[in-house]
Design an enzyme around this catalytic site. Sequence first.
Site, PDB file in Angstrom:
ATOM      1  N   SER A 293       0.854  -1.195   0.000  1.00  0.00           N
ATOM      2  CA  SER A 293       0.000   0.000   0.000  1.00  0.00           C
ATOM      3  C   SER A 293       0.882   1.233   0.000  1.00  0.00           C
ATOM      4  CB  SER A 293      -0.888   0.000   1.253  1.00  0.00           C
ATOM      5  OG  SER A 293      -1.540   1.252   1.425  1.00  0.00           O
TER       6      SER A 293
ATOM      7  N   TYR B 177      -3.081  -0.615  10.279  1.00  0.00           N
ATOM      8  CA  TYR B 177      -3.057  -0.967   8.860  1.00  0.00           C
ATOM      9  C   TYR B 177      -1.703  -0.626   8.249  1.00  0.00           C
ATOM     10  CZ  TYR B 177      -4.456  -1.174   3.950  1.00  0.00           C
ATOM     11  OH  TYR B 177      -4.541  -1.490   2.616  1.00  0.00           O
TER      12      TYR B 177
END
Length: 245
Positions: free
Chosen positions: A129, A142
């Site tokens: 990500s 996350y």
Amino acid sequence: GGGSGIGQAICTRFAEEGAKVGILEISMEKAIETTRIIEAAGGQSWAFACDVSQQAEVLGGFAHIAENIGSIDIAVNNAGVGHIGTVETTTEADMDRLYAINIKGVYNGCKAAVAQMKSRGGTILNMASSVSLVGIPDRFGYSMSKGAVMTMTYSVACDYLNEKIRCNCIAPARVHTPFVDDYLAKNYPGEEKQMFKQLEKAQPIGRMATPQEIANLAVYLCSDESDFITGTLFPIDGGFMSLRP
């Protein structure tokens, strides 16, 4: 993780290129939906129930595919979960879940793939990500998990150069998936359109990516055309990491 969103787009895109696609997915209903899309377009696909946090299930799934469908040339570790919160609001249970799926799940997938590829080479692609590299608000857990995906990618690429196994990862910014729609519906009922536009503006390019755009990059990174690329994180972020104000 091929049952929806980015994972489904990756599966269908690989099938378009002639790949036989084995889908490991915790939801058989969603996995079967993807196989139907692929088969309706003339491709070949199989669905297998699998919880990526359970190593025995992942190893068993890879072994079954290799024995019954054919040798595994490409493995894409896409399954993952999101989380919103700071270090204060992230609970121990939240961290355990993020570790089990986003970190241990990728570790299990890499372990299974390497076992199948050591004798003849192959390509592993992990889903990282943009937050693997940059900080954004309310993504403590996350971001931690996606940073781990990036460094696992580097380690696998380094350790298996001589086995002719390439390993890379993709780093998307926001992608318009069902996760985004569900998040807006849950947290901003009645304001979904307004908030969607705000999320789009966070990307310098002015919109979110589509799952198909991520899938196109995935196909390239697993193709012979990218044979000189390994141990790399590829941003696909509309300028998010380099062009933010």
